[in-house]
Design an enzyme around this catalytic site. Sequence first.
Site, mmCIF file in Angstrom:
data_model
loop_
_atom_site.group_PDB
_atom_site.id
_atom_site.type_symbol
_atom_site.label_atom_id
_atom_site.label_comp_id
_atom_site.label_asym_id
_atom_site.label_seq_id
_atom_site.Cartn_x
_atom_site.Cartn_y
_atom_site.Cartn_z
ATOM 1 N N ASN A 96 -8.867 -69.873 36.092
ATOM 2 C CA ASN A 96 -9.014 -68.434 35.786
ATOM 3 C C ASN A 96 -7.825 -67.653 36.350
ATOM 4 O OD1 ASN A 96 -9.957 -69.086 38.370
ATOM 5 N ND2 ASN A 96 -11.310 -67.306 38.454
ATOM 6 N N ASN A 279 -21.963 -64.979 39.051
ATOM 7 C CA ASN A 279 -22.209 -65.564 37.736
ATOM 8 C C ASN A 279 -22.252 -67.080 37.897
ATOM 9 O OD1 ASN A 279 -22.497 -65.812 34.971
ATOM 10 N ND2 ASN A 279 -20.327 -65.551 34.499
ATOM 11 N N ASP A 306 -18.034 -72.308 45.163
ATOM 12 C CA ASP A 306 -17.663 -71.450 44.023
ATOM 13 C C ASP A 306 -16.876 -70.236 44.528
ATOM 14 O OD1 ASP A 306 -17.511 -71.036 41.289
ATOM 15 O OD2 ASP A 306 -19.283 -69.760 41.230
#
Length: 418
Positions: A96, A279, A306
């Site tokens: 990302n 998320n 994460d």
Amino acid sequence: MTTLIKSATIIDSSSPYHNQNKDLLIVDGKINKIADSIPFKNEYKLVEKENLHVSCGWFDTSVSFGEPGYEERETIKNGLQVAAKSGFTAVALNANTNPIIDNKSSVEYLLNKSTNSATKLYPITALTQQSKGIDLAELYDMQKHGAIAFGDYNKPIANDNLMKIALLYAQNFDGLVLSFPKNNSIAGEGIANEGVNSTKLGLKGSPALAEHIQIARDLFLLEYTGGKLHIPTISTAKSIDLIKEAKKKGLQVTCSVAIHNLCLSDDELHSFDSSYKTNPPLRTKNDIKALQKAVKSGIIDIITSDHNPIDIEHKKVEFSEAKDGTIGLESAFGALNTIFKLEDFIESITSKPKQIFGIESNSITEGNPAEITFFNPETEYIFNKEHILSTSKNSAFINKKMKGQVYGVFANNQLIIN
């Protein structure tokens, strides 16, 4: 360089010294000797800490830094330093970034930026070009140049046929495909778990059904195509049941869970603190119980932080406008060690993720390369901003009680000690 580790309890079920208190001598990056007592010499570097425990180096399979493109969130250099001080000798970096990591040149860029770090960086590249979910990226080419898996970070593949083709194609080179468990048409604009709390707080709900439908689809496709599928950061009890049944059928499916989904429920949202906007979203206490049970039973293969740094301009805003994500490297061990016994989770951050992502795991045995994490499992403290080493400070664990202190790592012939 020679390093002497004094009086360390070895936690490594694959080692003949498991649960024994020993001295370890590391010479030029390899474990030279393990014994009850090894004399210290002046030329040695010494590691001697209170209640010292050592394990195989920890591996985090879902980490974001920002660079290239979002260096204000985190650079690769500082991110890897944070990882080392948090006990991780290896991290898998998500794609990302800007530009997206979707070709061999961008893979080489990441590897070159991380060359001399103690913590090793393994790229998870985009599954599709620019993570747009339209055309497959250059998967085989990227794997040849160092990619360990392929997935569009936190972006589901809506096109069923594209996912089918990805699973079929990746089998030609034993590639691992990741599929984020979310159906966007069901989730809509939901920003919190759909339930009592989202209704009370007036937040748009994202139903657990959105996760279940996507997982069910991917498992049907996997059964049809064969291949290897990893489902990152599941968050519900029903997801566990779906994956459990698929494993019983013999499908090559694995999954991970984020630490914040193991520890924090959507009750936290009453503060409207955007640090809790993640998320997948924080779910219910019943989901947490089921996830913790699945970690212990082994249905959930991997635990990940994460870790996702977000700059203050995109996090310290109204809850509905804030970007998803929480940092998690610094709080990972303390949070896990608070809810689990050490033996319940240590393999989920060491040998299991390395096996799934095709990375060599070196047990704590004489003659092996030294890739070791140092920690004290008994220290208790309150996690606060002083414990954050990341450039971004968006932690969901601020003011949470923690148990366990990380001392550092030995990896890549480097000693990093807090």
